[in-house]
Write an enzyme that holds these catalytic residues in place. Structure first.
Site, PDB file in Angstrom:
ATOM      1  CG  HIS A   1     -10.068  16.908 -30.340  1.00 24.48           C
ATOM      2  ND1 HIS A   1      -9.776  17.718 -31.400  1.00 24.48           N
ATOM      3  CD2 HIS A   1      -8.913  16.779 -29.635  1.00 24.48           C
ATOM      4  CE1 HIS A   1      -8.505  18.069 -31.341  1.00 24.48           C
ATOM      5  NE2 HIS A   1      -7.957  17.518 -30.278  1.00 24.48           N
ATOM      6  CG  ASP A   2      -8.168  19.239 -27.440  1.00 25.22           C
ATOM      7  OD1 ASP A   2      -8.127  18.249 -26.684  1.00 25.22           O
ATOM      8  OD2 ASP A   2      -7.344  19.433 -28.357  1.00 25.22           O
TER       9      ASP A   2
ATOM     10  CG  HIS B   1      -4.957  21.116 -31.847  1.00 22.07           C
ATOM     11  ND1 HIS B   1      -4.192  20.104 -32.378  1.00 22.07           N
ATOM     12  CD2 HIS B   1      -5.710  20.537 -30.873  1.00 22.07           C
ATOM     13  CE1 HIS B   1      -4.458  18.963 -31.741  1.00 22.07           C
ATOM     14  NE2 HIS B   1      -5.381  19.206 -30.821  1.00 22.07           N
TER      15      HIS B   1
ATOM     16  CD  GLU C   1      -8.519  17.065 -22.281  1.00 19.04           C
ATOM     17  OE1 GLU C   1      -9.107  16.029 -22.659  1.00 19.04           O
ATOM     18  OE2 GLU C   1      -7.340  17.334 -22.557  1.00 19.04           O
ATOM     19  CG  ASP C   2      -8.051  22.378 -23.729  1.00 22.16           C
ATOM     20  OD1 ASP C   2      -7.781  21.754 -22.694  1.00 22.16           O
ATOM     21  OD2 ASP C   2      -7.507  22.170 -24.832  1.00 22.16           O
TER      22      ASP C   2
ATOM     23  CG  ASP D   1      -5.361  15.107 -30.339  1.00 22.15           C
ATOM     24  OD1 ASP D   1      -5.077  16.290 -30.609  1.00 22.15           O
ATOM     25  OD2 ASP D   1      -5.445  14.679 -29.156  1.00 22.15           O
TER      26      ASP D   1
HETATM   27  P1  NDP Z   1       1.223  18.683 -21.824  1.00 20.84           P
HETATM   28  O1  NDP Z   1       0.182  17.656 -21.858  1.00 20.84           O
HETATM   29  O2  NDP Z   1       1.165  19.721 -20.791  1.00 20.84           O
HETATM   30  O3  NDP Z   1       1.381  19.352 -23.246  1.00 20.84           O
HETATM   31  C1  NDP Z   1       1.241  18.618 -24.429  1.00 20.84           C
HETATM   32  C2  NDP Z   1      -0.080  18.931 -25.020  1.00 20.84           C
HETATM   33  O4  NDP Z   1      -0.153  20.327 -25.275  1.00 20.84           O
HETATM   34  C3  NDP Z   1      -0.318  18.287 -26.356  1.00 20.84           C
HETATM   35  O5  NDP Z   1      -0.820  16.995 -26.169  1.00 20.84           O
HETATM   36  C4  NDP Z   1      -1.317  19.231 -26.988  1.00 20.84           C
HETATM   37  O6  NDP Z   1      -2.581  18.851 -26.448  1.00 20.84           O
HETATM   38  C5  NDP Z   1      -0.957  20.587 -26.404  1.00 20.84           C
HETATM   39  N1  NDP Z   1      -0.172  21.512 -27.221  1.00 20.84           N
HETATM   40  C6  NDP Z   1      -0.333  22.855 -27.243  1.00 20.84           C
HETATM   41  N2  NDP Z   1       0.549  23.449 -28.025  1.00 20.84           N
HETATM   42  C7  NDP Z   1       1.317  22.481 -28.553  1.00 20.84           C
HETATM   43  C8  NDP Z   1       2.390  22.509 -29.477  1.00 20.84           C
HETATM   44  N3  NDP Z   1       2.860  23.654 -29.998  1.00 20.84           N
HETATM   45  N4  NDP Z   1       2.982  21.342 -29.822  1.00 20.84           N
HETATM   46  C9  NDP Z   1       2.501  20.191 -29.307  1.00 20.84           C
HETATM   47  N5  NDP Z   1       1.475  20.107 -28.418  1.00 20.84           N
HETATM   48  C10 NDP Z   1       0.862  21.255 -28.047  1.00 20.84           C
HETATM   49  O7  NDP Z   1       2.640  18.140 -21.729  1.00 20.84           O
HETATM   50  P2  NDP Z   1       3.093  16.733 -21.389  1.00 20.84           P
HETATM   51  O8  NDP Z   1       2.537  15.777 -22.373  1.00 20.84           O
HETATM   52  O9  NDP Z   1       4.523  16.820 -21.250  1.00 20.84           O
HETATM   53  O10 NDP Z   1       2.323  16.458 -20.015  1.00 20.84           O
HETATM   54  C11 NDP Z   1       2.733  16.872 -18.796  1.00 20.84           C
HETATM   55  C12 NDP Z   1       3.470  15.733 -18.207  1.00 20.84           C
HETATM   56  O11 NDP Z   1       4.821  16.005 -18.505  1.00 20.84           O
HETATM   57  C13 NDP Z   1       3.337  15.547 -16.732  1.00 20.84           C
HETATM   58  O12 NDP Z   1       2.688  14.329 -16.507  1.00 20.84           O
HETATM   59  C14 NDP Z   1       4.778  15.487 -16.217  1.00 20.84           C
HETATM   60  O13 NDP Z   1       5.019  14.244 -15.622  1.00 20.84           O
HETATM   61  C15 NDP Z   1       5.620  15.597 -17.432  1.00 20.84           C
HETATM   62  N6  NDP Z   1       6.658  16.597 -17.365  1.00 20.84           N
HETATM   63  C16 NDP Z   1       7.874  16.245 -17.867  1.00 20.84           C
HETATM   64  C17 NDP Z   1       8.895  17.125 -17.895  1.00 20.84           C
HETATM   65  C18 NDP Z   1      10.187  16.700 -18.498  1.00 20.84           C
HETATM   66  O14 NDP Z   1      11.114  17.506 -18.633  1.00 20.84           O
HETATM   67  N7  NDP Z   1      10.361  15.456 -18.901  1.00 20.84           N
HETATM   68  C19 NDP Z   1       8.751  18.485 -17.334  1.00 20.84           C
HETATM   69  C20 NDP Z   1       7.438  18.757 -16.883  1.00 20.84           C
HETATM   70  C21 NDP Z   1       6.439  17.838 -16.889  1.00 20.84           C
HETATM   71  P3  NDP Z   1      -4.005  19.156 -27.133  1.00 20.84           P
HETATM   72  O15 NDP Z   1      -4.216  18.177 -28.243  1.00 20.84           O
HETATM   73  O16 NDP Z   1      -4.947  18.914 -25.983  1.00 20.84           O
HETATM   74  O17 NDP Z   1      -3.943  20.584 -27.571  1.00 20.84           O
HETATM   75 ZN    ZN Z   2      -6.046  17.858 -29.345  1.00 19.33          ZN
END
Ligand code: NDP
Ligand code: ZN
Length: 180
Positions: free
Chosen positions: A62-63, A36, A66-67, A123
């Site tokens: 960038h991550d 990523h 955070e990670d 991103d």
């Molecule tokens: P996350 O933020 O948990 O996950 C998305 C992030 O995961 C991306 O921004 C990316 O961040 C990283 N990522 C890792 N693997 C992948 C991949 N294969 N494809 C895309 N992104 C990937 O998820 P949400 O954005 O959904 O955030 C959680 C929120 O979701 C909570 O606030 C809650 O309110 C809501 N939620 C909603 C649900 C629903 O059904 N509507 C259920 C559960 C929660 P990076 O760039 O940092 O790697």
């Molecule tokens: Zn990222």
């Protein structure tokens, strides 16, 4: 010089690969997470036509705060203050609840520096393409839809930064809306 820059870029990729080594993406195949940040830097270079090493290095990192257990102090020592400040700009405050962090990304997007906006755009482009490729493990269609909506709100705050990246994001948003 060219040789010095190349050396720093390789050092940075290696640093990020070591720090993210135990982390995986959320897809079925458990893709190595390092794909990523490298992919985000690649989007900036190949599609955004960005050749500022500070932006490319900050994209690779960038991550990382955070990670992983990496600190801003470490980033500053290894890659300098300018890179560190950009990484700070694109790092969510993990002491806040998830929903609050997501809201703040929308609210703060337009106030960020040009370099931070570039990384935010690349991103989001990478993650939306990843979502189009495969739905993360355990995600409902509704959650995917929410993610597109949220991403568009963040991207809207970063507009006027890079024509190519914004055009590619708009292609994705248009496809999505046609689908819904
Ligand atoms: P996350 O933020 O948990 O996950 C998305 C992030 O995961 C991306 O921004 C990316 O961040 C990283 N990522 C890792 N693997 C992948 C991949 N294969 N494809 C895309 N992104 C990937 O998820 P949400 O954005 O959904 O955030 C959680 C929120 O979701 C909570 O606030 C809650 O309110 C809501 N939620 C909603 C649900 C629903 O059904 N509507 C259920 C559960 C929660 P990076 O760039 O940092 O790697
Ligand atoms: Zn990222």
């Amino acid at each position: 010089t060219n040789a010095e820059l190349l050396s720093i870029i390789i050092k940075c990729v290696n640093f990020a690969a070591i720090k993210h080594k135990d982390q995986r993406r959320k897809d079925e195949q458990e893709t190595p997470y390092i794909n990523h940040p490298i992919g985000v830097a690649n989007i900036l270079s190949q599609e955004g036509n960005i050749h500022d090493p500070v932006v490319i290095i900050a994209a690779l990192l960038h991550d990382i705060v955070e990670d992983t257990n990496t600190t801003f102090e470490e980033i500053e020592n290894q890659f300098g203050t300018e890179v560190c400040n950009i990484v700070k700009e694109v790092t969510d405050d993990k002491s806040l609840p998830k929903a609050e962090r997501k809201k703040l990304q929308i609210q703060n997007a337009s106030k960020k520096s040009h370099k931070a906006k570039l990384i935010n755009l690349a991103d989001k482009l990478y993650n939306l393409r990843d979502l189009q490729r495969a739905i993360p493990v355990g995600w409902s269609q509704d959650r995917v839809k929410e993610y597109f909506k949220w991403s568009k709100a963040v991207v809207d705050g970063c507009r006027g930064t890079n024509f190519s990246l914004e055009r590619e994001l708009d292609v994705i948003f248009a496809e999505r809306i046609a689908q819904d």
